[in-house]
Design an enzyme around this catalytic site. Sequence first.
Site, mmCIF file in Angstrom:
data_model
loop_
_atom_site.group_PDB
_atom_site.id
_atom_site.type_symbol
_atom_site.label_atom_id
_atom_site.label_comp_id
_atom_site.label_asym_id
_atom_site.label_seq_id
_atom_site.Cartn_x
_atom_site.Cartn_y
_atom_site.Cartn_z
ATOM 1 N N GLU A 51 -17.937 -14.717 19.860
ATOM 2 C CA GLU A 51 -16.374 -14.531 19.940
ATOM 3 C C GLU A 51 -15.591 -15.113 20.693
ATOM 4 O O GLU A 51 -15.421 -15.473 22.216
ATOM 5 C CB GLU A 51 -15.288 -13.189 20.736
ATOM 6 C CG GLU A 51 -14.517 -13.324 20.932
ATOM 7 C CD GLU A 51 -13.794 -11.441 21.097
ATOM 8 O OE1 GLU A 51 -14.711 -11.080 21.384
ATOM 9 O OE2 GLU A 51 -12.359 -11.675 21.012
ATOM 10 N N LYS A 53 -16.178 -14.325 15.274
ATOM 11 C CA LYS A 53 -14.679 -13.556 15.645
ATOM 12 C C LYS A 53 -13.973 -14.683 16.711
ATOM 13 O O LYS A 53 -14.494 -14.775 16.807
ATOM 14 C CB LYS A 53 -15.831 -12.151 16.709
ATOM 15 C CG LYS A 53 -13.842 -11.544 17.212
ATOM 16 C CD LYS A 53 -14.016 -10.586 17.063
ATOM 17 C CE LYS A 53 -13.019 -10.181 18.084
ATOM 18 N NZ LYS A 53 -12.909 -8.027 18.176
#
Length: 340
Positions: free
Chosen positions: A178, A220
């Site tokens: 992420e 992500k």
Amino acid sequence: MGTESELQASVQALVQKGKGILAADESAPTIAKRFAAIGLESNEENRRAYRSLILGTPALSDSISGVILFEETLMQRADDATPLPQLGARMGLVPGIKVDAGKIALALAPGDEITQGLDGLGKRLAGYKQQGARFAKWRAVYNVTDTLPSRAAMQTNAHALARYAAICQEQGVVPIVEPEVLIDGAHSLARCAEVTQAVLHEVFQALFDQRVVLEHLLLKTSMVLPGKAHAQAATPSEVAQATLRVLRRTVPAAVASINFLSGGQTPEQASANLDAINRCGVQPWPLSFSYGRALLDPALKAWGGQASRVRDGQSALLKRARLNAAACQGRYETAMESSG
Ligand code: 13P
């Protein structure tokens, strides 16, 4: 099961058409902020009640494949004494775990931040896995100005993300990688695109260097958006085009799935933008969501910390999950907001 097939099975369980991942892994300071907004004290019992509400939501697994949990939640139990990760698994939700230890200022780089938590990670992961976690999350953040993030910040965070991902895969745990380019600030959509492109380029170089298997990870990332304080808002179609241009330039087709974070967008914006992205035609990867606030803020408000309003909280969560599931398939309409 061998590590390879274990990773493959978990990726398959997480990446399902029309489903996203719920981020219910707010750290202690973050959950205290979210609870304060509804006038609720952040203590262990209230956090247990909140996470039990989420994991016990009937039919959530129709639109959510996995839930990212905070370490504390792995050890908590529902009212009937079922460990919370097992409650999730019973409800058809793959349990995951946030493993980073938060961000600190990056040395010698004013304004930049670095995420820590690599030391001892392999051992910790082995323990989390025993408690039921099948995937993990590590978040790197990038502040945007005309000069930030620095190259040092991009390289250092990319290295940490890649080391984390390699350690996860070695343990048979699917890493969610992420990198979040923050929405705070007055920067333009074009500046966000420039930064996101440079950040993702660096991340995939580092993943390659660390021998991470792209088929066994999920990305992500943030959408390409103008800063919150920028004079001009962007339409969903502008966000979609800018986001896809950057992703197509930087993310190899082998990546199993891209699941966006909401990053401070309103729940409605997060759904409309995801929908616009999925109306742009077939792309090399599924484009789904891994929202925290955009799924949970309405649920928190509806619940308000009251045992008598658990059902209201669950309905609010279910509604947002379903709207975002529709957005994953380019089938979301604003009119759907007022029904259900
Ligand atoms: P938001 O969707 O609220 O940005 O949270 C996603 C997340 O997991 C941040 O690490």
